[in-house]
Design a protein around this motif. Structure first.
Motif, PDB file in Angstrom:
ATOM      1  N   MET A  89       0.715  -1.368  -0.108  1.00 12.96           N
ATOM      2  CA  MET A  89       0.056  -0.052   0.049  1.00 12.96           C
ATOM      3  C   MET A  89       0.768   1.267   0.050  1.00 12.96           C
ATOM      4  O   MET A  89       2.204   1.217   0.579  1.00 12.96           O
ATOM      5  CB  MET A  89      -0.964  -0.030   1.285  1.00 12.96           C
ATOM      6  CG  MET A  89      -0.148  -0.089   2.621  1.00 12.96           C
ATOM      7  SD  MET A  89      -1.285   0.105   3.986  1.00 12.96           S
ATOM      8  CE  MET A  89      -1.939   1.898   3.858  1.00 12.96           C
ATOM      9  N   ILE A  90       0.614   2.274  -0.583  1.00 13.06           N
ATOM     10  CA  ILE A  90       0.866   3.401  -0.708  1.00 13.06           C
ATOM     11  C   ILE A  90       0.160   4.548  -0.130  1.00 13.06           C
ATOM     12  O   ILE A  90      -1.081   4.709  -0.187  1.00 13.06           O
ATOM     13  CB  ILE A  90       1.382   4.049  -1.974  1.00 13.06           C
ATOM     14  CG1 ILE A  90       2.189   2.930  -3.005  1.00 13.06           C
ATOM     15  CG2 ILE A  90       2.164   5.285  -2.073  1.00 13.06           C
ATOM     16  CD1 ILE A  90       2.389   3.288  -4.401  1.00 13.06           C
ATOM     17  N   ALA A  91       0.596   5.228   0.937  1.00 11.50           N
ATOM     18  CA  ALA A  91       0.359   6.384   1.585  1.00 11.50           C
ATOM     19  C   ALA A  91       0.485   7.797   1.064  1.00 11.50           C
ATOM     20  O   ALA A  91       1.739   8.218   1.101  1.00 11.50           O
ATOM     21  CB  ALA A  91       0.275   6.331   3.135  1.00 11.50           C
ATOM     22  N   PHE A  92      -0.608   8.307   0.396  1.00 12.69           N
ATOM     23  CA  PHE A  92      -0.258   9.654  -0.293  1.00 12.69           C
ATOM     24  C   PHE A  92      -0.890  10.627   0.607  1.00 12.69           C
ATOM     25  O   PHE A  92      -1.913  10.512   1.176  1.00 12.69           O
ATOM     26  CB  PHE A  92      -1.020   9.598  -1.598  1.00 12.69           C
ATOM     27  CG  PHE A  92      -0.288   8.780  -2.917  1.00 12.69           C
ATOM     28  CD1 PHE A  92       1.010   9.098  -3.150  1.00 12.69           C
ATOM     29  CD2 PHE A  92      -1.095   7.760  -3.231  1.00 12.69           C
ATOM     30  CE1 PHE A  92       1.525   8.146  -4.079  1.00 12.69           C
ATOM     31  CE2 PHE A  92      -0.507   6.754  -4.318  1.00 12.69           C
ATOM     32  CZ  PHE A  92       0.910   7.244  -4.831  1.00 12.69           C
ATOM     33  N   PRO A  93      -0.577  12.062   0.371  1.00 10.92           N
ATOM     34  CA  PRO A  93       0.533  12.527  -0.407  1.00 10.92           C
ATOM     35  C   PRO A  93       1.975  12.397  -0.432  1.00 10.92           C
ATOM     36  O   PRO A  93       2.830  12.661  -1.183  1.00 10.92           O
ATOM     37  CB  PRO A  93       0.148  14.058  -0.527  1.00 10.92           C
ATOM     38  CG  PRO A  93      -0.201  14.233   0.884  1.00 10.92           C
ATOM     39  CD  PRO A  93      -0.826  13.271   1.497  1.00 10.92           C
ATOM     40  N   ALA A  97      -4.653   4.541  10.118  1.00  9.99           N
ATOM     41  CA  ALA A  97      -4.926   5.205  10.968  1.00  9.99           C
ATOM     42  C   ALA A  97      -3.860   6.111  11.453  1.00  9.99           C
ATOM     43  O   ALA A  97      -4.067   7.448  11.580  1.00  9.99           O
ATOM     44  CB  ALA A  97      -5.792   4.423  11.977  1.00  9.99           C
ATOM     45  N   GLY A  98      -2.651   5.279  11.666  1.00  8.22           N
ATOM     46  CA  GLY A  98      -1.398   6.317  12.213  1.00  8.22           C
ATOM     47  C   GLY A  98      -1.127   7.237  11.085  1.00  8.22           C
ATOM     48  O   GLY A  98      -0.638   8.390  11.750  1.00  8.22           O
ATOM     49  N   TYR A  99      -1.070   6.845   9.860  1.00 10.46           N
ATOM     50  CA  TYR A  99      -0.627   7.902   8.870  1.00 10.46           C
ATOM     51  C   TYR A  99      -1.499   9.181   8.906  1.00 10.46           C
ATOM     52  O   TYR A  99      -1.175  10.181   8.968  1.00 10.46           O
ATOM     53  CB  TYR A  99      -0.684   7.291   7.655  1.00 10.46           C
ATOM     54  CG  TYR A  99      -0.415   8.372   6.435  1.00 10.46           C
ATOM     55  CD1 TYR A  99       0.844   8.772   6.545  1.00 10.46           C
ATOM     56  CD2 TYR A  99      -1.315   8.807   5.542  1.00 10.46           C
ATOM     57  CE1 TYR A  99       1.554   9.764   5.443  1.00 10.46           C
ATOM     58  CE2 TYR A  99      -1.005   9.495   4.455  1.00 10.46           C
ATOM     59  CZ  TYR A  99       0.418   9.942   4.586  1.00 10.46           C
ATOM     60  OH  TYR A  99       0.957  10.969   3.602  1.00 10.46           O
ATOM     61  N   VAL A 100      -2.971   8.831   8.976  1.00  6.92           N
ATOM     62  CA  VAL A 100      -3.786   9.865   9.024  1.00  6.92           C
ATOM     63  C   VAL A 100      -3.380  10.836  10.288  1.00  6.92           C
ATOM     64  O   VAL A 100      -3.627  12.011  10.407  1.00  6.92           O
ATOM     65  CB  VAL A 100      -5.280   9.394   9.398  1.00  6.92           C
ATOM     66  CG1 VAL A 100      -6.379  10.459   9.745  1.00  6.92           C
ATOM     67  CG2 VAL A 100      -5.761   8.782   7.851  1.00  6.92           C
ATOM     68  N   ALA A 101      -3.157  10.302  11.168  1.00  5.54           N
ATOM     69  CA  ALA A 101      -2.662  10.930  12.691  1.00  5.54           C
ATOM     70  C   ALA A 101      -1.466  11.514  12.513  1.00  5.54           C
ATOM     71  O   ALA A 101      -0.996  12.336  13.444  1.00  5.54           O
ATOM     72  CB  ALA A 101      -2.873  10.012  13.928  1.00  5.54           C
ATOM     73  N   GLY A 102      -0.595  11.121  11.435  1.00  8.81           N
ATOM     74  CA  GLY A 102       0.545  11.868  11.394  1.00  8.81           C
ATOM     75  C   GLY A 102       1.867  10.958  11.718  1.00  8.81           C
ATOM     76  O   GLY A 102       3.116  11.435  11.812  1.00  8.81           O
TER      77      GLY A 102
END
Length: 307
Positions: A186-190, A208-213
């Protein structure tokens, strides 16, 4: 001719799975993300075929145009679709710049997929606005390109299903992103963070972690706007100091001598340099349908110190 016949007659072990073999061999993930800075994601429900832009039944000539622009501009075009392959209606289109400066995304809905050829892709290749609508938030692209490699379907689709339930507006299935043997990918953009060997449950936590930074270091392959040696050096630094914040690490300088690279980073704890050496790993099949073993690169850390 005889050699071609021998190759053609060679029996392919269709039970072989490159992702299982890579995992069993404990092949490191670090420094394995494809090096792509600028991306174009275009919704096309499929079927995609083995080589997406060539085989996906796009309108006549469109695939050739996009393939040519990919090569000329050094961008990556992904075909995307919602899990479950809905059809009809406008097609989503994203232009994404992953860094290393400010990462950004733009979006539009295409009434006709052929309109993508009229976009200013030259601007995207320069890391500049394509003129679409700027958007905040995130996009998750999960490779489910089973015609390219069975592992991508077998491991990618459960991941895409779970992510679609948790993040329905942000999740897309995608064509080949590179590194089939690290499925689920999976790739988390941007920002273009690649994550590999992700199962359904872990994928939701990573997202969820990526959304939280924050960044999951266990499954991190690298950030696409960085070269693979810099990805590896960053991974070592983040792991050593627990730097999981998306913006905790920035690159100040890169110096290369032969197979060795010294990268100077800026962190919340000051500047650090990391020295890595590029080596060749053991022979392995890199895809389920590969034409023979290869020796992919690996990176060994030689030193790390505050600058």
């Amino acid at each position: 001719m005889a050699r071609r016949l021998r190759l053609a007659c060679a029996v392919i072990d269709r039970s072989f799975r490159c992702s299982h073999a890579s995992e069993a061999a404990a092949e490191p993930l670090l420094g394995t993300a494809s090096t792509i800075t600028d991306w174009l994601l275009v919704e096309h429900p499929g079927p995609w075929g083995e080589h997406a832009l060539r085989n996906a039944r796009l309108p006549a000539g469109l695939g050739d145009v996009l393939r040519r622009r990919e090569r000329e501009l050094q961008i990556r075009v992904l075909l995307i679709r919602r899990h479950g392959r809905p059809t009809g209606g406008p097609r989503s289109c994203f232009a994404i710049h992953t860094g290393p400066d400010l990462a950004w995304m733009e979006h539009t809905d295409l009434d006709d997929i052929r309109d993508v050829a009229a976009l200013d892709l030259g601007a995207l290749g320069r890391g500049e606005s394509v003129g679409l609508t700027p958007i905040d938030g995130v996009v998750f692209a999960v490779c489910t390109h089973g015609r390219r490699d069975p592992c991508c379907a077998e491991r990618g689709r459960p991941l895409a299903s779970a992510l679609s339930d948790a993040f329905p507006g942000e999740t897309w299935e995608s064509t080949h992103v590179g590194g089939d043997r690290f499925a689920g990918n999976m790739i988390a953009f941007p920002h273009g963070f690649y994550f590999g060997r992700v199962d359904a449950g872990r994928g939701v936590e990573i997202a969820a972690g990526y959304v939280a930074g924050s960044i999951d270091l266990e499954h991190l392959r690298g950030r696409s706007c960085r070269s693979t040696d810099v990805q590896a050096a960053e991974h070592h630094l983040r792991t050593r100091h627990g730097l999981i914040g998306v913006d905790d690490v920035s690159v100040v300088e890169v110096a290369r001598t032969g197979a060795e690279t010294i990268v100077t980073f800026r962190t919340p704890f000051g500047s650090w340099w990391v020295r890595v050496r590029r080596e060749r790993g053991p022979e392995e099949r890199l895809t389920c349908h590969g034409d023979g073993p290869r020796r992919p690169p690996r990176f060994v850390v030689l030193g790390m110190e505050g600058a």
